[in-house]
Write a protein that holds these residues in place. Structure first.
Motif, PDB file in Angstrom:
ATOM      1  N   ALA A   1       0.835  -1.204   0.000  1.00  0.00           N
ATOM      2  CA  ALA A   1       0.000   0.000   0.000  1.00  0.00           C
ATOM      3  C   ALA A   1       0.865   1.248   0.000  1.00  0.00           C
ATOM      4  O   ALA A   1       1.825   1.344   0.768  1.00  0.00           O
ATOM      5  CB  ALA A   1      -0.919   0.014   1.221  1.00  0.00           C
ATOM      6  N   CYS A   2       0.511   2.206  -0.863  1.00  0.00           N
ATOM      7  CA  CYS A   2       1.241   3.475  -0.928  1.00  0.00           C
ATOM      8  C   CYS A   2       0.243   4.626  -0.988  1.00  0.00           C
ATOM      9  O   CYS A   2      -0.464   4.795  -1.990  1.00  0.00           O
ATOM     10  CB  CYS A   2       2.158   3.516  -2.150  1.00  0.00           C
ATOM     11  N   TYR A   3       0.175   5.394   0.108  1.00  0.00           N
ATOM     12  CA  TYR A   3      -0.710   6.549   0.192  1.00  0.00           C
ATOM     13  C   TYR A   3       0.033   7.729   0.811  1.00  0.00           C
ATOM     14  O   TYR A   3       0.930   7.539   1.638  1.00  0.00           O
ATOM     15  CB  TYR A   3      -1.950   6.236   1.031  1.00  0.00           C
ATOM     16  N   GLY A   4      -0.363   8.914   0.421  1.00  0.00           N
ATOM     17  CA  GLY A   4       0.222  10.122   0.984  1.00  0.00           C
ATOM     18  C   GLY A   4       0.252  11.282   0.011  1.00  0.00           C
ATOM     19  O   GLY A   4       0.059  12.422   0.403  1.00  0.00           O
ATOM     20  N   MET A   5       0.497  10.984  -1.260  1.00  0.00           N
ATOM     21  CA  MET A   5       0.579  12.064  -2.248  1.00  0.00           C
ATOM     22  C   MET A   5      -0.676  12.926  -2.229  1.00  0.00           C
ATOM     23  O   MET A   5      -0.612  14.160  -2.208  1.00  0.00           O
ATOM     24  CB  MET A   5       0.807  11.484  -3.640  1.00  0.00           C
ATOM     25  N   ASN A   6      -1.852  12.278  -2.208  1.00  0.00           N
ATOM     26  CA  ASN A   6      -3.107  13.031  -2.219  1.00  0.00           C
ATOM     27  C   ASN A   6      -3.538  13.474  -0.825  1.00  0.00           C
ATOM     28  O   ASN A   6      -4.341  14.402  -0.690  1.00  0.00           O
ATOM     29  CB  ASN A   6      -4.224  12.186  -2.831  1.00  0.00           C
ATOM     30  N   ASP A   7      -3.045  12.792   0.212  1.00  0.00           N
ATOM     31  CA  ASP A   7      -3.505  13.082   1.571  1.00  0.00           C
ATOM     32  C   ASP A   7      -3.034  14.436   2.074  1.00  0.00           C
ATOM     33  O   ASP A   7      -3.662  15.033   2.946  1.00  0.00           O
ATOM     34  CB  ASP A   7      -3.042  11.976   2.513  1.00  0.00           C
ATOM     35  N   GLY A   8      -1.925  14.922   1.550  1.00  0.00           N
ATOM     36  CA  GLY A   8      -1.470  16.261   1.917  1.00  0.00           C
ATOM     37  C   GLY A   8      -2.187  17.354   1.170  1.00  0.00           C
ATOM     38  O   GLY A   8      -1.964  18.544   1.418  1.00  0.00           O
ATOM     39  N   ILE A   9      -3.063  16.976   0.218  1.00  0.00           N
ATOM     40  CA  ILE A   9      -3.898  17.898  -0.570  1.00  0.00           C
ATOM     41  C   ILE A   9      -3.048  18.923  -1.318  1.00  0.00           C
ATOM     42  O   ILE A   9      -3.520  20.010  -1.633  1.00  0.00           O
ATOM     43  CB  ILE A   9      -4.965  18.599   0.309  1.00  0.00           C
ATOM     44  N   PHE A  10      -1.763  18.637  -1.544  1.00  0.00           N
ATOM     45  CA  PHE A  10      -0.887  19.514  -2.316  1.00  0.00           C
ATOM     46  C   PHE A  10      -0.822  20.924  -1.719  1.00  0.00           C
ATOM     47  O   PHE A  10      -0.732  21.910  -2.435  1.00  0.00           O
ATOM     48  CB  PHE A  10      -1.315  19.551  -3.785  1.00  0.00           C
ATOM     49  N   GLN A  11      -0.892  20.982  -0.394  1.00  0.00           N
ATOM     50  CA  GLN A  11      -0.835  22.257   0.313  1.00  0.00           C
ATOM     51  C   GLN A  11       0.266  22.199   1.372  1.00  0.00           C
ATOM     52  O   GLN A  11       0.895  21.156   1.578  1.00  0.00           O
ATOM     53  CB  GLN A  11      -2.193  22.569   0.955  1.00  0.00           C
ATOM     54  N   ASN A  12       0.500  23.319   2.030  1.00  0.00           N
ATOM     55  CA  ASN A  12       1.492  23.353   3.094  1.00  0.00           C
ATOM     56  C   ASN A  12       1.118  22.394   4.212  1.00  0.00           C
ATOM     57  O   ASN A  12      -0.050  22.006   4.360  1.00  0.00           O
ATOM     58  CB  ASN A  12       1.640  24.770   3.643  1.00  0.00           C
ATOM     59  N   PHE A  13       2.111  22.038   5.014  1.00  0.00           N
ATOM     60  CA  PHE A  13       1.887  21.057   6.076  1.00  0.00           C
ATOM     61  C   PHE A  13       0.805  21.540   7.029  1.00  0.00           C
ATOM     62  O   PHE A  13       0.760  22.700   7.438  1.00  0.00           O
ATOM     63  CB  PHE A  13       3.178  20.818   6.857  1.00  0.00           C
ATOM     64  N   ASP A  14      -0.080  20.605   7.388  1.00  0.00           N
ATOM     65  CA  ASP A  14      -1.165  20.899   8.321  1.00  0.00           C
ATOM     66  C   ASP A  14      -1.281  19.719   9.278  1.00  0.00           C
ATOM     67  O   ASP A  14      -1.384  18.568   8.856  1.00  0.00           O
ATOM     68  CB  ASP A  14      -2.482  21.102   7.574  1.00  0.00           C
ATOM     69  N   GLU A  15      -1.272  20.002  10.576  1.00  0.00           N
ATOM     70  CA  GLU A  15      -1.258  18.936  11.577  1.00  0.00           C
ATOM     71  C   GLU A  15      -2.509  18.070  11.521  1.00  0.00           C
ATOM     72  O   GLU A  15      -2.450  16.849  11.702  1.00  0.00           O
ATOM     73  CB  GLU A  15      -1.115  19.543  12.977  1.00  0.00           C
ATOM     74  N   SER A  16      -3.667  18.683  11.264  1.00  0.00           N
ATOM     75  CA  SER A  16      -4.904  17.897  11.225  1.00  0.00           C
ATOM     76  C   SER A  16      -4.921  16.960  10.025  1.00  0.00           C
ATOM     77  O   SER A  16      -5.400  15.816  10.130  1.00  0.00           O
ATOM     78  CB  SER A  16      -6.127  18.825  11.201  1.00  0.00           C
ATOM     79  N   ARG A  17      -4.409  17.410   8.878  1.00  0.00           N
ATOM     80  CA  ARG A  17      -4.329  16.512   7.720  1.00  0.00           C
ATOM     81  C   ARG A  17      -3.343  15.378   7.989  1.00  0.00           C
ATOM     82  O   ARG A  17      -3.589  14.226   7.619  1.00  0.00           O
ATOM     83  CB  ARG A  17      -3.914  17.294   6.469  1.00  0.00           C
ATOM     84  N   PHE A  18      -2.242  15.721   8.633  1.00  0.00           N
ATOM     85  CA  PHE A  18      -1.231  14.726   8.979  1.00  0.00           C
ATOM     86  C   PHE A  18      -1.831  13.654   9.886  1.00  0.00           C
ATOM     87  O   PHE A  18      -1.637  12.445   9.678  1.00  0.00           O
ATOM     88  CB  PHE A  18      -0.069  15.441   9.669  1.00  0.00           C
ATOM     89  N   THR A  19      -2.588  14.083  10.894  1.00  0.00           N
ATOM     90  CA  THR A  19      -3.213  13.146  11.824  1.00  0.00           C
ATOM     91  C   THR A  19      -4.230  12.263  11.119  1.00  0.00           C
ATOM     92  O   THR A  19      -4.317  11.055  11.381  1.00  0.00           O
ATOM     93  CB  THR A  19      -3.876  13.907  12.983  1.00  0.00           C
ATOM     94  N   ALA A  20      -5.025  12.848  10.220  1.00  0.00           N
ATOM     95  CA  ALA A  20      -6.016  12.061   9.482  1.00  0.00           C
ATOM     96  C   ALA A  20      -5.339  10.990   8.632  1.00  0.00           C
ATOM     97  O   ALA A  20      -5.831   9.860   8.524  1.00  0.00           O
ATOM     98  CB  ALA A  20      -6.866  12.981   8.609  1.00  0.00           C
ATOM     99  N   TRP A  21      -4.216  11.342   8.016  1.00  0.00           N
ATOM    100  CA  TRP A  21      -3.457  10.358   7.227  1.00  0.00           C
ATOM    101  C   TRP A  21      -2.912   9.250   8.120  1.00  0.00           C
ATOM    102  O   TRP A  21      -3.007   8.060   7.798  1.00  0.00           O
ATOM    103  CB  TRP A  21      -2.322  11.079   6.500  1.00  0.00           C
TER     104      TRP A  21
END
Length: 721
Positions: free
Chosen positions: A107-127
């Motif tokens: 499994a490889c995920y992450g490219m889309n999980d950052g939503i192509f935006q600056n780092f965000d802690e809530s997005r990081f936690t959701a991933w």
């Protein structure tokens, strides 16, 4: 040519040796990911390399990657020009796993999980949480899973802002090796190879859009993945990669297989095979529909036994569920709140089976029904009230990989205690007689029986199953000393994660009136976001007097403005005072204890208006002391909570009842002083709400417009901090 990297082999070889019996069967390699993996080229290189060895000659490679997909469930506004939001693997994961029956997962995920935006802690936690759910689902089917760190973004021009985000993701994922995860960190080797190729050949282009590699870029990706997999899967070294017609034929074959499986398993991403515009209905043809506490309930039978599912208004990703094994509907506070968080609540009738062999068979059948026919999560939360603890713990001991968490309430952990009554508890003679028949035991055999929850808890501890108890300290029916205490001591010694909440009282009633501690435990340990809880303490204004409807109370408006990430609890009661010697002190009411128990992250104290009454303000010398005492009590169980002291809104009167002069000249200065001394924040509602009957028509209680101003002022203060 592919080199063997022994250092990586040393790290993970032990894991694969333990899974060798699984992988040496007819191998089915399941590959999950986004558009990069959907493009398939690196998958073909991997598959043909493995299939070139006798061991993997007949291995089936199933690539069910979906473009735009995430593991977090996040999507930016206007994604794909507004055509569709990003899909999430957890919408389809149970279906994919139960249909494909893989023996190995990549499994490889992450490219889309950052939503192509600056780092965000809530997005990081959701991933992170999405990956944790994925890892747990793989364990439920006893299948090894290898995570691949996110591929690089624009690797020729690194560092760049978004690749810095992906590096954080990759670093965290690599750290999970310490937790026993199996991770290929593709980034360092791949970036080095890409930059070397670009230096050698200025016309080389890894990815024209900085995200999606060209075929040559895919080959570099494949080489790095194969390099790290070779020692793990015991492949022969120096296997050449296919080229030309042979490669094209292999690639087309896997793509054809990919499209067939995507069509069969389905997904939520338009424009590729297998798209399903709406989620599959949870209702089956024989289900009967009813209502339960405002939620839709589906009734059905399984092997002649009544069963039902209470559906959330909107299912959470992965369709989680809590399985009450007995006494469904009794003290349902936790179930109702979990329903509001997207969990289904389920039940099947197993009365008078006491967690015995027949009950275990019924639970096995019901679990298969829920996961295979209704596509619910492979790792439910078990909920055992009283004798229901026997069902929950016994099934969990037989199926530890399938458990998300366990919540038990005054549970029976040893049937010799209840219904046996062999110690200090009274037991139940009739239930004991029935239990012996159900288990097929004599009285003497039952006394020697060594598979009660207190005996098998080490199995759950070994698998790190999170368990929460709510137990009553004066329980005479299922005594703690014979049940909860023994289980807890043994579980802790075995290293199992456990929380025990002890409350005064006898066996009934069960649960907690304010179920936040239970709900937060379950959400945390099933990797779903805990809401930011706000406790509102106050009088009639907080309760909502003056608003035309419940929806227009300031607390309700605050909830609507803050959104689903917050949970606003209203503990306002008309007429209440801060003063402990006042006519109606809030601290004497049960909702005050609920406010303490609700695990609030933010506490809003809105008291003082009724304290201005003459009969109450005669005790004014106690006001600051009582206010400080309340703050300290609230902080004791919620030390990290942020406390806001709300200054009372204006009163347009001066009378023996509410006295505006006292509010403005004495109470407000006292609140400010207490807030300063106790490092609390102040929200000045006295200035915010206009001194006008247009906002306070009865001179004391705000109307809808007044409540709206209060809500907005509090919202701005919360967001500021």
């Amino acid at each position: 040519m592919i080199k063997l990297i022994n250092s990586f082999a040393t790290l993970l070889l032990g894991f694969f040796l333990s899974c060798l019996s699984i992988i040496e069967a007819k191998e089915t390699i399941l590959i999950l990911g986004d558009s990069i993996t959907f493009a398939n080229h690196w998958v073909t290189d991997l598959a043909t390399t493995m299939q070139a060895t006798p061991k993997y000659k007949d291995a089936d490679f199933i690539n069910v990657a979906v473009p735009s997909e995430t593991v977090s469930g996040l999507s930016e506004n206007g994604h794909a020009g507004g055509r569709f939001p990003r899909p999430c693997i957890h919408d389809r994961l149970t279906n994919v796993l139960t249909q494909t029956k893989p023996t190995l997962i990549l499994a490889c995920y992450g490219m889309n999980d950052g939503i192509f935006q600056n780092f965000d802690e809530s997005r990081f936690t959701a991933w992170q949480n999405g990956l944790k759910r994925l890892e747990k689902q793989a364990k439920a089917i006893k299948t090894p899973i290898i995570f691949i760190t996110p591929f690089p973004f624009d690797p020729i021009n690194t560092p760049n802002d978004y690749d810095t985000v992906l590096k954080k993701y990759g670093d965290w994922l690599s750290e999970q090796k310490k937790q026993g995860w199996n991770v290929i960190n593709i980034r360092p080797g791949l970036i080095k190879a890409i930059q070397k190729r670009a230096k050698e050949n200025p016309s080389f282009n890894y990815a024209g859009d900085k995200v999606h590699p060209d075929p040559e870029g895919h080959r570099l990706m494949a080489i790095e993945v194969i390099k790290q997999l070779t020692p793990l899967l015991r492949l022969h070294n120096n296997i050449p990669l296919l080229k030309g017609t042979s490669y094209d034929e292999a690639n087309n074959r896997i793509i054809k297989r990919r499209n067939e499986w995507l069509t069969q398993t389905g997904h939520r991403r338009p424009e590729i095979p297998g798209y399903r515009s709406e989620e599959q209905s949870p209702k089956l043809p024989d289900d009967k529909t009813s209502q339960w506490n405002g939620f839709t309930k589906l009734d059905f039978t399984i092997d002649g036994r009544n069963a039902f599912i209470v559906l959330p208004h909107k299912a959470a990703l992965g369709k989680p569920w809590i399985w009450r094994t007995e006494f469904f509907g009794h003290e349902p506070q936790a179930d109702i709140e979990l329903l509001n968080h997207g969990f289904a609540a389920v039940y099947i009738d197993m009365q008078n089976l006491y967690g015995g062999p027949e009950a275990m068979n019924i639970m096995n059948t019901f679990y298969r029904h829920m996961t295979e026919k209704r596509n619910y999560s492979l790792t439910p939360v078990l909920e055992g009230f009283s004798r229901g603890g026997l069902f929950a713990f016994n099934w969990a001991a037989q199926n530890p990989e399938k458990i998300g968490a366990i919540y038990v309430d005054n549970p029976v952990c040893d049937f010799k205690s209840w219904p046996g009554g062999k110690f200090k508890g009274p037991g139940s003679k009739d239930d004991w007689s029935t239990l012996l028949k159900v288990y097929g035991l004599t009285n003497e055999e039952a006394m020697k029986y060594a598979k009660n929850p207190i005996d098998t808890c080490h199995i759950l501890a070994k698998h790190q199953i999170p368990v929460i108890f709510v137990s009553k300290t004066e329980d005479t029916l299922v005594p703690l000393a014979e049940n909860t205490d023994i289980f807890e001591n043994r579980y802790r010694k075995a290293g199992g994660p456990i929380q025990v909440i002890r409350r005064p009282g006898n066996h009934h009633p069960h649960s907690l009136k304010e179920p936040a501690p239970i709900v937060d435990f379950i959400l945390k340990n099933t990797f779903y976001p805990n809401p930011i809880r706000i406790a509102c303490l106050g009088d009639s204004i907080t309760y909502g007097v003056g608003a035309s409807s419940q929806a227009n109370r300031w607390t309700s408006q605050l909830q609507n403005t803050l959104g689903e990430a917050y949970k606003v609890h209203n503990y306002g009661i008309s007429g209440r005072t801060m003063l402990s010697k006042g006519n109606l002190p809030l601290i004497n009411d049960q909702p005050y204890q609920y406010a303490i128990d609700c695990h609030a992250d933010i506490i809003l104290i809105a008291l003082g208006t009724n304290d201005s009454k003459a009969q109450n303000w005669q005790h004014k010398n106690d006001f600051e002391k009582d206010y400080t005492k309340m703050i300290n009590e609230l902080k004791k169980d919620n030390p990290q909570a942020t406390i806001y002291c709300l200054l009372p809104i204006p009163a347009l009167t001066k009378s023996p009842d509410i006295d505006n002069d006292i509010i403005c000249k004495e109470i407000i200065p006292s609140i400010k002083k207490v807030a300063l001394e106790n490092r609390c924040n102040v929200i000045d509602l006295n200035k915010a709400v206009p001194r006008s009957v247009d906002f306070i028509p009865d001179n004391v209680h705000p109307n809808d417009k007044g409540h709206a101003i209060m809500s907005e002022s509090i919202y701005q203060a919360i967001k500021k901090h």
